[in-house]
Design an enzyme around this catalytic site. Structure first.
Site, mmCIF file in Angstrom:
data_model
loop_
_atom_site.group_PDB
_atom_site.id
_atom_site.type_symbol
_atom_site.label_atom_id
_atom_site.label_comp_id
_atom_site.label_asym_id
_atom_site.label_seq_id
_atom_site.Cartn_x
_atom_site.Cartn_y
_atom_site.Cartn_z
ATOM 1 N N LYS A 1 -3.502 -7.727 9.181
ATOM 2 C CA LYS A 1 -3.627 -8.509 8.205
ATOM 3 C C LYS A 1 -4.134 -9.954 8.686
ATOM 4 O O LYS A 1 -3.559 -10.451 9.759
ATOM 5 C CB LYS A 1 -2.201 -8.900 7.573
ATOM 6 C CG LYS A 1 -2.115 -9.447 6.117
ATOM 7 C CD LYS A 1 -0.629 -9.572 5.530
ATOM 8 C CE LYS A 1 -0.725 -10.091 4.210
ATOM 9 N NZ LYS A 1 0.595 -10.247 3.566
ATOM 10 N N SER B 1 0.922 -8.779 -1.287
ATOM 11 C CA SER B 1 -0.319 -9.325 -0.907
ATOM 12 C C SER B 1 -1.185 -8.710 0.334
ATOM 13 O O SER B 1 -2.142 -9.082 0.650
ATOM 14 C CB SER B 1 0.041 -10.935 -0.068
ATOM 15 O OG SER B 1 0.793 -10.790 0.909
ATOM 16 N N SER C 1 5.284 -7.487 0.119
ATOM 17 C CA SER C 1 3.728 -7.432 0.293
ATOM 18 C C SER C 1 3.453 -6.590 1.147
ATOM 19 O O SER C 1 2.121 -6.377 1.377
ATOM 20 C CB SER C 1 3.311 -8.880 0.851
ATOM 21 O OG SER C 1 3.219 -9.812 0.020
#
Lengths: 99, 495, 491
Positions: free
Chosen positions: C75, C150, C174
């Site tokens: 990420k 997210s 997330s």
């Protein structure tokens, strides 16, 4: 907890965010709705509840030794928008004046 | 109406650790800009702080020395304000649960100290440094160096216990002595290792309530503290006596020009939005750590001064002078262990301190050259009247630059100490023979003429005779003559 | 297996193939890019930054180790010295850190290779990956729908086959919510088990690095390599992490909590049906259902949005255009430098949360808002502790809905926040949670459930995830029985 326009202005100032006049009402309304929702907490019985923190069992302190993680000035300044002579450059800092 | 000032101090003490408060970068002074930085102290995204054990131990040492209550679980907090020298735009400090609370610092000579009460003592990190604006072409800018960012600081806050600027100056000097004594800081105000801000308010003399206070920043020398406070008190007094009011403000004092400048008025007071630092666990000072800190605490300067008075019969003033530095007190006591205690005190305070002053050296450097037992040996010979004072001072001078014991030095310089009466008696008789008129005056009762004769003998000995011994010899001689004994014949030749 | 099919392999098998010399590390790393990415990436947009040179260098440095040559999508809020790390924010566009996050460093030491930086909601604030300054990620199972957020990019990348594993961050769901929306396994470990050093902070006391995988066993493998104390993270747990090597040990005799009051309303029927299916599978594998009522999620939402925004407002103060990041050219004085750079660098959602958090901490509101929320947090944790005295695990939805359409919740922050209603609790309480897929819903959209465990309950969660993977068939629990992943098909 309805947030007023002046309050949004004050908070934005603290957070160093610029908010256009025409956005003040919308933001005030959005923040108010979230805070209204958060008002639900008032219905929760918090007797005996101390603020939570996760302290690890042994709060480890660092030995006072170099850890070899220092950067060179070149690395430190590599991502700086403006730098010169080993220093970061900023607009004039005037003592006593809050930027 | 007469007004009195009420002053509280906020002092920042830079700790002498190898690394910074929350990372391992060197906490040293004077490196090229932005070279003692890492992701943590530069506030790079993703970096996390880790507290330095040595800084916590130093804080505990100072806290224990000041008699503070040590909080077993203290909490780091974030204090938010935007400033270019603040890498994260918040400072990690302590807020509602500081490491140390209460306590007091004794100021003054042994036996007559006054204790000034403290509010708290807590750990925090220093900021970087931004320069005064510089111009280049049509733009102005400031330069920022983050080497200092993250250096460990202790913030010490006093109660509003001071009335006079001089008290504040004395407090600061005592604090500086203590931090050096404990080895927690070098306390050099010029280098910013000890900094001071003050809160000042005036009130009608005798009133209980406090007046409106102002905050005085950047009092970065002891002289600056005293003069800045005097200026601010005068300013407030003028306002109040003219029927005006004091407005809450933050001022800065420029010691060069003796000038106060308002930095900020109340309207733009800060909202620091403190909250507990979520990246750091509670700082837990368990019993063992505290006990270790307590056990490692040296005898404190005021306790030691009192002991020097009691044990060696020194005056409170002398004891305080000797306890100005821990190494000086150590030196003195090592000296006193082999020589007369009071004479040793005199020697250390006059000769040793003079040399330190002249050569701008430290007591440590001095002791490396002239160890305490070496000086003590000299002082012991003086006390035993074996070596006259002026000669001893000469020997002391040789000691600074040469190796060897007292006798060795004397021999090397071709000097024999003329302490003994047998050595001096021939000189005395010689002088008496040369100054018949003076002898008659002495016999007629003139003590000033006796002094003259002492001087003459001293001169003949080239300063190597002990004046007291000469005087005693002369007095014996005159007593004998007054009793009608005939003088022995002067031997031929001098010493 | 031909090089073209390497991307289908579970991580463990791929590493074995690399170590045995059946393929090179570079082939293993490139397979996902050459194969499925060529088909999907343009539409899905799972990756924010990719760099073939850095991948090749990484593969060159990784010939051995338990993850030898295994590509891992990271990420974009985890620092990598060889790829930009921008949190998909204009504020950090172009920023490349001088150091690796601890989890990335451990990943590389184990032979893993950074495959690319996963797209995300800006600074991890969002539940749909629509708030990325590089544009949204789409759900490979339905390109009109969001992948969740997210960490939508890493989840989608694992789902379509770019890499068998990915690292995300989970502050309020997330990892678990996008895992659920993309049909993969997503683990949020116990707070303090995976180092946060090098994870760009959103809300420090809630953030936890999480793991995506197509299989429970792969997640267990990566967890075992990354978990453990880190001297650089003072909030990392000092003790040894839980042993997850028995992830295929089954759930015989385990009790799972069934707080059905939570989905009596406001939860889509398809989601509830998925829960029933998972419960049946767990029971088939020998676990026992323990029904009880649990504290409604609204309290967690309220608590979360005060605590998380307060911490975020503080963590994001450092982005000011001085040392790095966006600097607005019109910032001629310091105040303008700050306000202009921050207003231009941060997107609307990030600014909204900074404002809310600044309010929560500001003079006069701290006690009423922030402190109350921290106390509520203790109350919520107590609620979980009580539950875990009655059961070993909790079963509940990962999200109240199936993947929603792009744009559906963009204009209603509160509705967006409510999509995290079931995941926030674990972050508030610091406990581990995992989402695992069950059979897809009608129409082929992924469907998943969430499992929550007590502190250090990762091993239990992974055993339950494995049990769900084999649909409760005890005979197939053992790791030697491979399970085919439910790949998306290009329409």
């Amino acid at each position: 907890m309805a947030i007023q326009r002046d309050e949004v202005r004050r908070i934005a100032g603290l957070a160093r965010l610029e908010i256009r006049e025409e956005e003040l009402d919308r933001i005030a309304a959005e923040l108010s709705s979230v805070l209204d929702y958060a008002g639900a907490l008032k219905r929760l019985d918090l007797a005996g509840c101390e603020p939570l923190s996760f302290a690890p069992p042994a709060a480890a302190l660092r030995a006072d030794e170099p850890d070899g993680r220092c950067l060179t000035a070149e690395q430190a300044l590599a991502m700086a928008p403006e730098a010169e002579g080993g220093f970061f450059l900023v607009p004039p800092v005037i003592e006593g004046q809050d930027p | 109406m007469a007004h009195e000032a009420v002053i509280g101090l906020e002092c920042h003490i830079q700790l002498r650790t190898r690394g910074k408060m929350f990372c391992g970068c060197p906490a040293e002074f004077g490196a090229p800009p932005d070279t003692n930085v890492c992701p943590v102290c530069l506030g790079l995204p993703g970096a996390l702080p880790r507290a330095n054990r040595a800084a916590v131990e130093a804080a505990l040492r100072l806290g224990l020395a000041l008699g503070c209550a040590i909080r077993e679980e203290s909490v780091f907090a974030r204090k938010h304000y935007f400033y270019p020298d603040s890498p994260k735009n918040y400072q990690i400090t302590q807020y509602d649960r500081p490491l140390c609370a209460g306590g007091s610092l004794p100021v003054g000579e042994a036996g007559g100290e006054r204790r000034y009460d403290l509010e708290r003592l807590h750990l925090e990190e220093d900021t970087g440094k931004s320069s005064h604006p510089v111009r280049a072409g049509d733009r102005a800018f400031s330069l920022v160096d983050f080497n200092r960012a993250g250096v460990p600081l202790l913030e010490l806050v006093t109660q509003p216990v001071f009335r006079e600027p001089a008290e504040c100056a004395a407090f600061l000097a005592a604090l500086r002595r203590l931090v050096r004594w404990l080895g927690v800081s070098d306390g050099d105000m010029e280098k910013g290792q000890l900094r001071c801000d003050a809160n000042v308010s005036l009130r009608p003399a005798g009133a209980a309530a406090l007046g409106v206070k102002t905050e005085l920043k950047n009092l970065n020398s002891i002289r600056g503290v005293e003069r800045g406070l005097a200026a601010e008190i005068a300013r407030q007094r003028l306002l109040l006596e003219g029927g005006g009011v004091v407005g809450q403000a933050t001022l800065s004092y420029d010691v060069e020009h003796d000038r106060l400048a308002v930095m900020r008025s109340k309207e733009d007071a800060h909202d620091y939005r403190y909250f507990p630092e979520p990246d750091l666990p509670v700082l837990r000072v368990v019993g063992a750590v505290l006990e270790a800190a307590r056990a490692g605490l040296p005898e404190l300067p005021w306790t030691r001064a009192a002991r020097l008075v009691g044990r060696y019969g020194l005056s409170a003033h002398d004891a305080s002078v000797l306890c100005e530095q821990r190494e000086l007190a150590d030196y003195y006591e090592a000296c006193a262990a082999v020589a007369d205690e009071r004479l040793a005190a005199n020697w250390v305070m006059t000769e040793v301190l003079r040399v330190l002053h002249e050569r701008a050296g430290s007591i440590g450097e001095f002791a490396a050259r002239v160890p305490a037992v070496r000086l003590g040996g000299l002082v012991a010979r003086v006390a035993a009247k074996e070596i006259p004072g002026p000669l001893a001072k000469q020997v002391f001078g040789w000691m600074l630059d040469e190796e060897g014991g007292v006798d060795e030095l004397l021999a090397r310089h071709g000097v024999r100490a003329m302490g003994a009466a047998t050595d001096l008696r021939p000189l005395v008789l010689e002088v008496l023979g040369e100054h018949a008129a003076a002898v008659a005056q002495v016999l007629a009762g003139s003590s000033r003429t006796l002094d003259f004769l002492v001087g003459q003998v001293m001169k003949k000995s080239r300063g190597q005779a002990a004046p007291q011994v000469v005087r005693e010899l002369l007095e014996t001689e005159f007593a004998r003559r007054a009793a009608g004994e005939s003088p022995p014949r002067a031997p031929r030749g001098g010493p | 297996m031909s090089a073209r099919e390497l991307w289908r392999l579970p991580a463990r098998a791929l590493a074995t193939a690399v170590r045995a010399g059946e393929c090179t590390a570079l082939e293993a790393v490139s397979a996902g890019w050459d194969g499925p990415a060529a088909l999907w990436e343009r539409d899905v947009h799972a990756i924010a930054h990719s760099d073939p040179g850095a991948r090749a260098a990484g593969a060159g440095a990784a010939p051995s180790g338990p993850l030898a040559g295994v590509p891992v999508v990271v990420k974009d809020n985890l620092c990598t010295h060889d790829h930009p790390t921008t949190c998909c924010s204009r504020m950090l566009d172009g920023y490349q850190p001088p150091y690796d996050a601890t989890v990335v460093q451990r990943l590389r030491e184990a032979g893993g290779v950074v495959s690319g930086k996963g797209n995300m909601d800006e600074f991890a604030m969002g539940s749909s990956t629509e708030f990325s300054c590089y544009g949204p990620t789409r759900n490979p199972y339905d390109l009109a729908r969001v992948p969740g957020g997210s960490s939508g990019g890493p989840a989608a990348a694992v789902a379509y086959g770019l890499a068998p594993l990915a690292l995300g961050s989970d502050t309020g769901g997330s990892v678990r919510q996008p895992a659920a929306f993309c049909g993969v396994v997503g683990l949020k470990p116990t707070y303090g088990r995976l180092s946060r050093y090098g994870l760009v902070a959103f809300a420090s006391s809630l953030d936890q690095v999480g793991i995506f995988g197509r299989h429970a066993g792969d997640v267990a493998l990566l967890y075992a390599l990354l978990a453990g104390p880190d001297p650089l993270d003072a909030t990392s747990r000092a003790s040894l992490p839980p042993d997850v090597s028995g992830w295929d040990g089954g759930v015989e005799g385990l009790r799972f909590g069934w707080p059905a009051n939570l989905w009596r309303e406001g939860v889509e029927a398809e989601v509830v049906a998925g829960l029933e299916e998972a419960a049946a599978w767990l029971e088939r594998a020998g676990a026992r259902r323990v029904p009880f009522d649990f504290l409604p999620g609204e309290y967690a939402v309220a608590t979360y949005y005060l605590v998380a925004t307060a911490e975020a407002s503080s963590n994001l103060a450092r982005f000011d255009g001085v040392r790095y990041g966006h600097r607005d050219p019109a910032g001629h004085d310091l105040h303008a430098l700050y306000t202009r750079s921050r207003s231009a660098g941060f997107g609307a959602e990030v600014q909204r949360r900074i404002l809310l958090g600044t309010y929560a901490l500001s003079a006069g509101y701290y006690e009423e808002v922030y402190l109350t929320a921290q106390r509520a947090r203790a109350r919520i944790r107590r609620e979980y502790e009580a539950a875990f005295s009655r059961c070993d695990l909790l079963l509940m939805p990962a999200a109240p809905t199936l993947p929603f359409r792009l744009g559906e919740k963009l204009d209603d922050p509160l509705a967006m926040y409510l999509s995290d209603i079931f995941t926030l609790g674990a972050n508030l309480a610091g406990i581990p949670g995992l989402s695992a897929p069950v059979t897809p819903a009608a129409g082929g959209l992924p469907r998943a459930v969430q499992l929550l465990g007590p502190d250090d309950g990762e091993a239990l969660l992974l055993r339950a995830a494995r049990a769900l993977e084999v649909r409760g068939e005890r005979a197939r629990l053992d790791r030697s029985h491979e399970v085919e992943f439910a790949w998306p098909t290009k329409r």
